[in-house]
Write an enzyme that holds these catalytic residues in place. Structure first.
Site, mmCIF file in Angstrom:
data_model
loop_
_atom_site.group_PDB
_atom_site.id
_atom_site.type_symbol
_atom_site.label_atom_id
_atom_site.label_comp_id
_atom_site.label_asym_id
_atom_site.label_seq_id
_atom_site.Cartn_x
_atom_site.Cartn_y
_atom_site.Cartn_z
ATOM 1 N N LYS A 111 0.908 -1.173 -0.128
ATOM 2 C CA LYS A 111 -0.123 0.072 -0.081
ATOM 3 C C LYS A 111 0.722 1.118 -0.031
ATOM 4 O O LYS A 111 0.400 2.053 -0.486
ATOM 5 C CB LYS A 111 -1.013 0.120 1.054
ATOM 6 C CG LYS A 111 -2.254 -0.906 1.057
ATOM 7 C CD LYS A 111 -3.384 -0.592 2.180
ATOM 8 C CE LYS A 111 -4.445 -1.362 1.866
ATOM 9 N NZ LYS A 111 -5.410 -1.173 2.912
ATOM 10 N N LYS A 194 -4.366 -9.928 -6.762
ATOM 11 C CA LYS A 194 -5.336 -10.320 -6.349
ATOM 12 C C LYS A 194 -6.815 -9.417 -6.611
ATOM 13 O O LYS A 194 -6.526 -8.175 -6.822
ATOM 14 C CB LYS A 194 -5.231 -10.344 -4.616
ATOM 15 C CG LYS A 194 -5.220 -9.072 -3.988
ATOM 16 C CD LYS A 194 -5.233 -9.285 -2.538
ATOM 17 C CE LYS A 194 -5.117 -8.069 -2.033
ATOM 18 N NZ LYS A 194 -5.256 -7.999 -0.323
ATOM 19 N N LYS A 197 -10.530 -3.982 -4.367
ATOM 20 C CA LYS A 197 -11.455 -2.938 -4.242
ATOM 21 C C LYS A 197 -10.820 -1.770 -5.184
ATOM 22 O O LYS A 197 -11.624 -1.048 -5.499
ATOM 23 C CB LYS A 197 -12.062 -2.573 -2.759
ATOM 24 C CG LYS A 197 -12.705 -3.450 -2.073
ATOM 25 C CD LYS A 197 -12.725 -2.890 -0.900
ATOM 26 C CE LYS A 197 -13.788 -3.817 0.000
ATOM 27 N NZ LYS A 197 -13.636 -3.803 1.785
HETATM 28 P P1 AMP Z 1 -10.728 -5.698 2.897
HETATM 29 O O1 AMP Z 1 -11.685 -5.445 1.580
HETATM 30 O O2 AMP Z 1 -9.472 -5.375 2.589
HETATM 31 O O3 AMP Z 1 -11.620 -4.930 4.068
HETATM 32 O O4 AMP Z 1 -10.874 -7.247 3.063
HETATM 33 C C1 AMP Z 1 -12.052 -8.010 3.775
HETATM 34 C C2 AMP Z 1 -12.049 -9.465 3.800
HETATM 35 O O5 AMP Z 1 -11.848 -10.070 2.389
HETATM 36 C C3 AMP Z 1 -10.783 -9.974 4.659
HETATM 37 O O6 AMP Z 1 -10.932 -11.048 5.095
HETATM 38 C C4 AMP Z 1 -9.704 -10.316 3.113
HETATM 39 O O7 AMP Z 1 -8.832 -11.297 3.313
HETATM 40 C C5 AMP Z 1 -10.887 -10.658 2.125
HETATM 41 N N1 AMP Z 1 -10.384 -10.493 0.742
HETATM 42 C C6 AMP Z 1 -9.937 -9.329 0.227
HETATM 43 N N2 AMP Z 1 -9.675 -9.498 -1.200
HETATM 44 C C7 AMP Z 1 -9.886 -10.961 -1.307
HETATM 45 C C8 AMP Z 1 -9.456 -11.738 -2.377
HETATM 46 N N3 AMP Z 1 -9.154 -10.996 -3.641
HETATM 47 N N4 AMP Z 1 -9.763 -12.995 -2.266
HETATM 48 C C9 AMP Z 1 -10.112 -13.306 -1.125
HETATM 49 N N5 AMP Z 1 -10.455 -13.117 -0.034
HETATM 50 C C10 AMP Z 1 -10.184 -11.570 -0.065
#
Ligand code: AMP
Ligand code: TRP
Length: 332
Positions: A111, A194, A197
């Site tokens: 990041k 990956k 968002k």
């Molecule tokens: P975040 O959007 O970073 O707050 O992530 C929220 C949850 O989604 C966390 O448990 C992450 O590990 C999971 N997550 C985010 N991106 C991915 C992805 N590309 N594949 C699998 N899990 C994800």
């Protein structure tokens, strides 16, 4: 006692990776565990968020989680900033954790990029707040996607060091739960990145709010290789895009990758992508529809979050009281 805690940032564009890597597992674990789920707005502001967007995204996230099937009566759903214990414990953990631990966090490195000197101090300290989220509820299990594994190891280190430093057996050593066939969903445009968002291309991800046509279009344009689908998981090796789409299918259908390949091995991607689209639409469309209904009544969403925060706070306050005594803070 077993208790689950997990969090998700209200930063918009909730996508299939979030759903398959995290939310879907949260819903499934509700029968077995007492659960605390948190929209982590304090984590979100480690990078700039427009205040109006932040509030809207917090409500959208709550609506999405309810639409996906979280039982907000049986379990707790709230937003982080409503419970002061998160900041209180995070500060103490910032004094327990070491600079070196934080410097090794790959999410921070990604990041911050080349601009390390200019990112917020909060972005660096982010994992201490995350450890506080979890340990404020003395959670024993944390369901997350693969990308959060390192942060959970740090949470274990924080708990251990706190217990050692103060000579107590207070915080549990938390277990990560990284479940399913899609713990790391990749970008549809690049199988080495990956799904995220923040990717500039909307075609890199399936959003939970995408309609059927958009989902179809995104899968149709998804990058693949020229070979047909293989018959075995071993043959997916070195084919990241194929492996990703098969993993997504498997997770959506509650199958293993091997089971999917038994069915579709030998087929062309064009055909497989059609089936994948139908499957994704059948899972996501009902969530999407329910989410829109929830979003028509933001007062109700706010009431759910406030009620969750009150119940979360009851747990958090007693932990903060204990921790203040352990650390040697005089309290009210
Ligand atoms: P975040 O959007 O970073 O707050 O992530 C929220 C949850 O989604 C966390 O448990 C992450 O590990 C999971 N997550 C985010 N991106 C991915 C992805 N590309 N594949 C699998 N899990 C994800
Ligand atoms: N850091 C997590 C992410 O970006 C979100 C998060 C914050 C979290 N606090 C948490 C996840 C506590 C699990 C437990 O995905």
């Amino acid at each position: 006692m077993n208790r689950i805690f997990s969090g998700i940032q209200p930063t918009g564009n909730l996508h299939l990776g979030n759903y398959l890597g995290a939310i879907r597992n949260w819903v499934a674990l509700q029968d077995e565990f007492e659960c605390v789920f948190c929209v982590v707005d304090q984590h979100a502001i480690t990078v700039w968020q427009d205040p109006k967007d932040l509030l809207r995204h917090t409500r959208e996230m709550a609506a999405a989680l309810m639409a996906a099937g979280l039982d907000v009566e049986k379990h707790i759903l709230f937003n982080q900033s409503m419970v002061p214990g998160h900041s209180q414990l995070a500060w103490i953990f910032e004094c327990v954790a070491r600079m070196g631990w934080m410097s090794r966090m790959t999410q921070f490195k990604e990041k911050a990029g080349k601009d390390r000197e200019r990112v917020s101090l909060g972005l660096f300290a982010y994992p201490a707040l995350m450890a506080a989220d979890i340990l404020l509820y003395q959670a024993t299990h944390v369901p997350v996607g693969e990308d959060q594994k390192q942060h959970l190891e740090l949470t274990r280190d924080v708990a251990q060091k706190f217990n050692n430093d103060f000579g107590v057996e207070y915080f549990p050593i938390t277990e990560p739960l990284i479940l399913g066939e899609a713990t790391r969903v990749m970008s549809l445009r690049d199988g080495s990145k990956k799904m995220s968002k923040s990717d500039a291309s909307d075609f890199s991800r399936i959003n939970l709010t995408d309609d059927a046509d958009t989902i179809a279009q995104k899968f149709r344009k998804a990058k693949t290789d020229p070979e047909p689908l293989p018959a075995t998981v071993e043959e997916l090796e070195g084919r990241p895009e194929a492996s990703n789409l098969v993993g997504i299918y498997a997770a959506l259908a509650d199958m293993t990758k091997a089971g999917v390949l038994d069915q579709v091995g030998g087929r062309a991607f064009s055909e497989f992508k059609g089936e994948l689209t139908d499957l994704a639409v059948s899972v996501l469309e009902p969530i999407n529809t329910r989410m829109k209904v929830y979003l028509e009544d933001t007062d109700r969403i706010d009431a759910v979050l406030r009620d969750g925060a009150e119940r979360a706070n009851a747990i958090a306050e007693s932990v903060i009281r204990d921790v203040y005594d352990i650390v040697g803070f005089l309290r009210v």
